[in-house]
Design a protein around this motif. Structure first.
Motif, PDB file in Angstrom:
ATOM      1  N   GLU A  32       1.878   5.986  -8.835  1.00  0.00           N
ATOM      2  CA  GLU A  32       1.735   4.673  -9.777  1.00  0.00           C
ATOM      3  C   GLU A  32       0.643   3.954  -8.387  1.00  0.00           C
ATOM      4  O   GLU A  32      -0.107   3.491  -9.066  1.00  0.00           O
ATOM      5  N   THR A  33       1.166   4.054  -7.616  1.00  0.00           N
ATOM      6  CA  THR A  33       0.316   3.138  -6.292  1.00  0.00           C
ATOM      7  C   THR A  33      -0.808   3.253  -6.504  1.00  0.00           C
ATOM      8  O   THR A  33      -1.920   2.754  -5.294  1.00  0.00           O
ATOM      9  N   GLY A  34      -0.849   4.937  -6.766  1.00  0.00           N
ATOM     10  CA  GLY A  34      -2.379   5.078  -6.090  1.00  0.00           C
ATOM     11  C   GLY A  34      -2.517   6.347  -5.020  1.00  0.00           C
ATOM     12  O   GLY A  34      -3.575   6.647  -4.569  1.00  0.00           O
ATOM     13  N   VAL A  35      -0.846   6.427  -4.558  1.00  0.00           N
ATOM     14  CA  VAL A  35      -0.862   8.119  -3.512  1.00  0.00           C
ATOM     15  C   VAL A  35       0.706   8.255  -4.273  1.00  0.00           C
ATOM     16  O   VAL A  35       1.628   7.775  -4.872  1.00  0.00           O
ATOM     17  N   ALA A  66       6.623   1.444   5.794  1.00  0.00           N
ATOM     18  CA  ALA A  66       5.587   1.271   6.950  1.00  0.00           C
ATOM     19  C   ALA A  66       5.601   0.153   7.257  1.00  0.00           C
ATOM     20  O   ALA A  66       5.383  -0.192   8.823  1.00  0.00           O
ATOM     21  N   MET A  67       6.267  -0.558   6.680  1.00  0.00           N
ATOM     22  CA  MET A  67       6.292  -2.195   7.558  1.00  0.00           C
ATOM     23  C   MET A  67       7.410  -3.047   6.883  1.00  0.00           C
ATOM     24  O   MET A  67       8.166  -2.420   6.045  1.00  0.00           O
ATOM     25  N   VAL A 244      -2.899   9.930  10.851  1.00  0.00           N
ATOM     26  CA  VAL A 244      -2.584  10.227   9.754  1.00  0.00           C
ATOM     27  C   VAL A 244      -1.101  10.898   9.786  1.00  0.00           C
ATOM     28  O   VAL A 244      -0.494  11.692   8.824  1.00  0.00           O
ATOM     29  N   PHE A 247       2.268   8.623  10.624  1.00  0.00           N
ATOM     30  CA  PHE A 247       2.662   8.323   9.435  1.00  0.00           C
ATOM     31  C   PHE A 247       3.090   8.977   8.755  1.00  0.00           C
ATOM     32  O   PHE A 247       3.615   8.712   7.866  1.00  0.00           O
ATOM     33  N   LEU A 248       2.090  10.318   8.489  1.00  0.00           N
ATOM     34  CA  LEU A 248       3.231  11.021   7.462  1.00  0.00           C
ATOM     35  C   LEU A 248       3.665  12.237   7.330  1.00  0.00           C
ATOM     36  O   LEU A 248       4.447  12.880   6.752  1.00  0.00           O
ATOM     37  N   LEU A 325      -3.775  17.063   5.075  1.00  0.00           N
ATOM     38  CA  LEU A 325      -4.249  15.541   4.713  1.00  0.00           C
ATOM     39  C   LEU A 325      -5.189  14.895   6.239  1.00  0.00           C
ATOM     40  O   LEU A 325      -5.249  13.855   6.322  1.00  0.00           O
TER      41      LEU A 325
ATOM     42  N   LYS B 201      -4.138  -4.215  -4.461  1.00  0.00           N
ATOM     43  CA  LYS B 201      -3.531  -2.945  -5.127  1.00  0.00           C
ATOM     44  C   LYS B 201      -3.659  -1.427  -3.818  1.00  0.00           C
ATOM     45  O   LYS B 201      -3.100  -1.257  -3.037  1.00  0.00           O
ATOM     46  N   ARG B 205      -1.248   0.204  -0.513  1.00  0.00           N
ATOM     47  CA  ARG B 205      -1.170   0.912  -0.099  1.00  0.00           C
ATOM     48  C   ARG B 205      -1.329   1.639   1.540  1.00  0.00           C
ATOM     49  O   ARG B 205      -1.160   2.927   2.080  1.00  0.00           O
ATOM     50  N   ILE B 207      -1.551   2.152   5.352  1.00  0.00           N
ATOM     51  CA  ILE B 207      -1.108   2.628   6.148  1.00  0.00           C
ATOM     52  C   ILE B 207      -1.581   1.857   7.838  1.00  0.00           C
ATOM     53  O   ILE B 207      -0.400   2.616   8.424  1.00  0.00           O
ATOM     54  N   CYS B 209      -3.498   4.141   9.396  1.00  0.00           N
ATOM     55  CA  CYS B 209      -3.382   4.048  10.301  1.00  0.00           C
ATOM     56  C   CYS B 209      -4.510   5.090  11.238  1.00  0.00           C
ATOM     57  O   CYS B 209      -5.453   5.544  11.885  1.00  0.00           O
ATOM     58  N   VAL B 237       1.034  -5.758  11.986  1.00  0.00           N
ATOM     59  CA  VAL B 237       1.189  -5.382  11.175  1.00  0.00           C
ATOM     60  C   VAL B 237       1.146  -4.810   9.372  1.00  0.00           C
ATOM     61  O   VAL B 237       0.180  -5.881   9.403  1.00  0.00           O
ATOM     62  N   PRO B 238       0.800  -3.552   8.643  1.00  0.00           N
ATOM     63  CA  PRO B 238       0.863  -3.729   7.389  1.00  0.00           C
ATOM     64  C   PRO B 238       0.307  -4.103   6.081  1.00  0.00           C
ATOM     65  O   PRO B 238       0.680  -3.463   5.650  1.00  0.00           O
ATOM     66  N   PRO B 269      -6.138   8.523   3.811  1.00  0.00           N
ATOM     67  CA  PRO B 269      -4.818   9.442   3.118  1.00  0.00           C
ATOM     68  C   PRO B 269      -4.336   9.231   2.437  1.00  0.00           C
ATOM     69  O   PRO B 269      -3.441   9.736   1.708  1.00  0.00           O
ATOM     70  N   VAL B 270      -4.466   7.536   1.890  1.00  0.00           N
ATOM     71  CA  VAL B 270      -3.966   7.386   0.319  1.00  0.00           C
ATOM     72  C   VAL B 270      -4.551   6.622  -0.479  1.00  0.00           C
ATOM     73  O   VAL B 270      -4.182   5.951  -1.323  1.00  0.00           O
ATOM     74  N   ASN B 271      -6.214   7.662  -0.136  1.00  0.00           N
ATOM     75  CA  ASN B 271      -7.093   7.719  -1.274  1.00  0.00           C
ATOM     76  C   ASN B 271      -7.099   5.661  -1.662  1.00  0.00           C
ATOM     77  O   ASN B 271      -7.503   5.583  -2.528  1.00  0.00           O
TER      78      ASN B 271
END
Lengths: 343, 316, 290
Positions: A32-35, A66-67, A244, A247-248, A325, B201, B205, B207, B209, B237-238, B269-271
């Motif tokens: 839903e958020t795009g990822v 993430a935060m 990457v 973080f992932l 990734l 939006k 997302r 992050i 990176c 801070v992201p 990585p998060v498109n």
């Protein structure tokens, strides 16, 4: 012969989640958020039941976001007043966590409860129920089996679901899992045929993981190559020093702490940080890991040498995200498999 | 072409003309390649050329010492030229092995067409202006324009004009400029509020990176503004506003340097739809200054050169 | 004596949310050198003022709320508890912000963190303190601690140096120790000026000349990394074993409690397992430069 396990049809799983939503904030795999991430369930969409494998954002993000605001403060005539942010009293139920990611949480628990208790992580963790779902396919980056993890089995969850066709077999792993099952409606008793199907499903999933990591004497092999600068320089060459992989990574936990200030009030946040960044270890006069190969080496050693020294467990679950990734396909299995035997 | 590349690269190393060769070797995942950076001629036989050589290898040039032989597609060669213009590298230290590039295949488009993840696709073959995808043993054929990267569809220079070795005559690139800007035009057709919530939006997302920055050859600063703490330009801070601001500033910094190689968006990585910002800036630069980065190595760098007769007096 | 692994002596005192700072008030500011200031401070909360305890060598995380947090050792002695002290050089965002504060300002403090110097293992020993620059900050906590319990220890040698006379920190302490007959004090500078009449030379060289005996002795070394690196070989030459050498290490830190990751040396975290280490413990790491 009846089995002690339960089952539920995939069609009815939405109902079960709705029932659990009365008690928990239910999180499910979602784009839903795009990822692909573990997001709050909307109460309707159950397309994630057809997902076969892990999400892009690991479920660690549900416990170590993430935060995250650590506290906020205000200043008035009497000085500073520090307050904790309002806590979400809702218990989390993470549905669809994979064995690699559940194991990763067990690994993170060690760091966050060692010596000093980390209240932010642990409060969320203690308040969460994990409902695992076994993988039915593997990415070509997956190598969990090399680390002793089976893609469809886990002891790091409360309930474990196995795909047996049109149904899930449900195993209660913990006491909390047993209690949850006992108060859940719509579950059928699993029979011997279900158990057989589940066993076959788990075995099939296991066979689908093809990537291999040579873990024989890995600690010793790494120790022997600690000073092998030529090797680390060569394999670090293509690394971009981005965040990457870390973080992932479901077991990477490093974080930064920063303040935000607007007029007389502000807040302190923590956010993901990465050993791949040169600034991560930078001091005014020197930086112990200014060279890229030292940073690459640190990531590998932290997972396969230092963490085992401290906690007797490898801080890698073979989830494969760092390989899949990475913008340049830096592959930790190659880095470890190609370690020179003799330096 | 591959054999010619290997022979050429090996000769460069053997004759001591370069210290390093940077090219592509097969990746460890299906349909991937990975950068090969080596001083060892025994590695050279691993060099490949195929529709999946996605990385813009010029990003490595500023961190390697010595002379470097580098495999470059058209857009990569433009990045190299841009780095030369900016005096980040010296032309004489670089041996450009040019590849006429017919466009690269975007695996996310393949996934959409195939309805499967990339590693579940059996085979992908390019046949001229068609692509054949095999899924579960079943062949499907599509026009190549449906699977090329958006940036490839808008390519301004498929064959490097700056090179030392050119591996073959230029091959025609099938472009589709409209499709290349489709996502951008889609956004432009929406209201300001809709666009704002779209970017909220997208950047929610993020992050941080910094993969977008680190893959980018135009982001060559030794120290990025985001790492400065005195003054602190944006928060570490992201939060989405800061994430967006980071990307906006980055886009301004690479204006006139960005060659629309598309790496920022591919690496994310998060498109996040990063190329929509980059390409729009690329086109704005072209409209305003009739400037396309890295097309002409004699040209002065766009935003760091100044002519006395320029109209604006803010700089005087 | 065995102080091979000081880290195992660590204690974890914090209760509740370990990341929440306590408010402390700056009571006095001393300019040590052009870039270094000492802050005297005390807890705003009366109860904490009474209850707070620490060991020499431990550190705290100090914050200017809204700007950020940074670690500094507690430079005062646990034997002198009417206030606490820390000293810092202005080098970045947080230290600059701290330097802008005046007496009466409120800052955040959390700690104490890390391990202290193992005092019980030092009792009955000859002590050799080797310090450089602002590295005297943790040492002076220990030195005053020892002087305040003078009968528990044997000889005290202090070798302290800085780049120039104006870079010498804690001059009031240096004066006091110079006057103290029970302390052998040597002060040196890398480069003197027209008014300097004392020794000129790098700390490791001056240490070699002073040649304190290794017999029943422990050396405690603190200073810039380069000084530490050159001091250990000199001590070894003088007959000190790695178990007879103690140092404090400095790495970039954020959390202070072994979670955020950045200060590791191998599997040890300098913030949690240090910052006080025996040379025996870190010898391998230092040569390998993790």
């Amino acid at each position: 012969m009846a089995s002690s396990n339960k089952k539920i049809s995939k069609r009815d799983t939405g109902k079960l989640l709705n029932e659990w939503s009365q008690e928990f904030a239910v999180f499910v795999p979602s784009r839903e958020t795009g990822v692909a991430t573990m997001a709050k369930w909307d109460g309707k969409d159950t397309s994630f039941l057809d997902w076969h494998r892990n999400t892009v954002i690991p479920p660690k993000a549900n416990f170590l976001p993430a935060m995250e605001e650590m506290f906020n403060f205000q200043r008035d005539k009497e000085g500073y007043h520090i307050e904790l942010p309002p806590q979400d009293k809702h218990k989390q139920l993470i549905f669809g966590i994979r064995p690699c990611d559940a194991k990763a949480l067990a690994i993170l628990d060690m760091t966050f409860s060692d010596s000093y208790q980390d209240p932010y992580y642990l409060s969320k963790r203690k308040n969460a129920v994990l409902v695992g779902v076994g993988c039915t396919k593997a990415y070509d980056s997956c190598f969990c089996t090399s680390l002793g993890i089976s893609p469809a089995e886990s002891t790091d969850v409360d309930l474990m679901l196995t795909d047996i066709g049109d149904e899930f077999l449900i195993e209660a792993i913990t006491e909390a899992g047993k209690k949850l099952i006992s108060r859940s409606r719509g579950l059928a008793e699993a029979n011997e045929a279900d158990e057989t199907r589940a066993k076959a499903s788990k075995e099939a999933a296991y066979q689908k993981v093809t990537r291999q990591l040579d873990t024989d004497n890995i600690k010793q092999r790494l120790l022997a190559n600690l000073e092998n600068k030529d090797y680390w320089e060569k394999i670090a060459a293509k690394c971009l020093s981005c965040g990457v992989c870390t973080f992932l990574c479901p077991t990477c936990y490093c974080f930064d702490i920063n303040d935000e200030l607007v007029k007389q009030q502000g807040a302190r946040f923590r956010s993901w940080d990465s050993c791949a960044f040169p600034v991560y270890t930078e001091m005014p006069m020197e930086n112990p890991r200014v060279e890229k190969w030292r940073r690459v080496r640190q990531r590998v050693y932290h997972k396969y040498e230092f963490y085992p020294m401290s906690f007797d467990v490898t801080a890698c679950t073979g989830c494969g995200r760092c390989i899949r990734l990475c913008p340049v396909n830096w592959d930790i299995t190659q880095a470890l498999n190609n370690l020179p035997a003799k330096v | 072409m591959e054999q010619k590349l290997r022979d050429g690269a090996k000769a460069l190393l053997e004759q001591g003309k370069v210290d390093y060769i940077i090219g592509f070797e097969p990746g460890s995942l299906k349909f991937t390649t990975t950068p090969l950076i080596t001083r060892d001629k025994d590695d050279i036989d691993r060099l490949v050329i195929n529709p999946f050589i996605v990385n813009n290898l010029s990003a490595y040039l500023t961190e390697l010492e010595g002379r470097v032989g580098i495999v470059a597609k058209g857009c990569d060669s433009r990045s190299i030229v841009s780095l030369i213009q900016d005096k980040q590298i010296a032309r004489e230290d670089i041996v450009i092995i040019g590849i006429p590039c017919p466009g690269l295949i975007d695996l996310s488009k393949i996934e959409q067409l195939a309805g499967k993840d990339r590693d579940e696709v059996d085979d992908i073959t390019r046949e001229g202006d068609r692509v054949v995808i095999v899924v579960d043993g079943k062949k499907q054929e599509f026009p190549i324009t449906e699977v090329l990267f958006d940036n490839c569809l808008g390519c301004d220079m498929p064959t490097p004009s700056e090179y030392d070795i050119l591996l073959s005559e230029s091959s025609p690139l099938v472009t589709d400029k409209t499709s290349s800007r489709k996502k951008i035009e889609g956004l432009k057709g929406t209201s300001q509020e809709e666009r704002w919530s779209f970017w909220e939006k997208e950047f929610s997302r993020c992050i941080r990176c910094y993969a977008c920055r680190n893959v980018c050859p135009a982001c060559f600063c030794k120290r990025c503004f985001v790492e400065e703490s005195e003054p602190q330009w944006i928060s570490p801070v992201p939060q989405w506003q800061d994430n967006l601001m980071f990307q906006v500033i980055r886009n301004i910094h690479v204006a006139g340097r960005c060659t629309d190689c598309g790496e920022c968006e591919r690496a994310c990585p998060v498109n996040i739809q990063l190329r929509s910002l980059a390409k729009e800036m690329y086109d704005i630069v072209d409209d305003l200054f009739q400037f396309k980065a890295g097309m002409d190595k004699e040209a002065a760098p766009l935003l760091t050169a100044y002519a006395v007769e320029e109209a604006e007096d803010f700089i005087r | 004596m065995t102080i091979t692994d000081i880290s195992h002596r660590r204690k974890f005192l914090a209760q509740g949310n370990v990341y929440l700072p306590h408010i402390v008030i700056i009571e006095k500011i001393i300019d040590e050198t052009p870039g270094v200031r000492t802050f005297h401070f005390n807890f705003k909360d009366e109860k904490l003022r009474e209850e707070f305890s620490f060991e020499s060598g431990q550190f705290g995380e100090y914050s200017v709320l809204g700007i950020g947090e940074a670690p500094f050792c507690i430079s005062s002695s646990p034997t002198r508890r009417d206030h606490l002290e820390f000293a810092l050089q202005r080098v970045g965002k947080v230290t600059n912000a701290l330097h802008r504060l005046g007496v009466g300002a409120e800052i955040g403090f959390r700690g104490p963190y890390g391990n202290g110097v193992p005092l019980d293992l030092l009792q009955g020993k000859n002590l050799v303190f080797v310090g450089g620059g602002i590295g005297l900050a943790p040492l002076r906590s220990l030195i005053w601690n020892v002087i305040d319990n003078r009968d528990k220890y044997e000889n005290i040698d202090i070798i302290y140096g800085a780049r120039s006379p104006s870079d010498l920190c804690f001059k009031y302490d240096l004066d006091a120790w110079n006057k103290d007959k029970a302390v052998n004090m040597v002060t040196t500078v890398d480069k003197g000026d027209e008014n300097w009449t004392g020794k000129v030379g790098f700390v490791p060289q001056v240490l070699e000349q002073a040649a304190p005996s290794a017999q029943n002795a422990v050396a405690i070394v603190c200073g810039p990394p380069i000084m530490i690196r050159f001091t250990f070989p000199v001590l070894e030459k003088l007959g000190f074993t790695p178990e007879q050498m103690i140092t404090t290490l400095e790495k970039r830190m954020k959390c202070g409690i072994g979670k955020c990751g950045r200060c590791n040396i191998g599997n040890l975290y300098v913030c949690r397992d240090g910052p006080v280490f025996s040379y025996a413990q870190i010898k391998g790491f230092i040569s390998k430069e993790y």
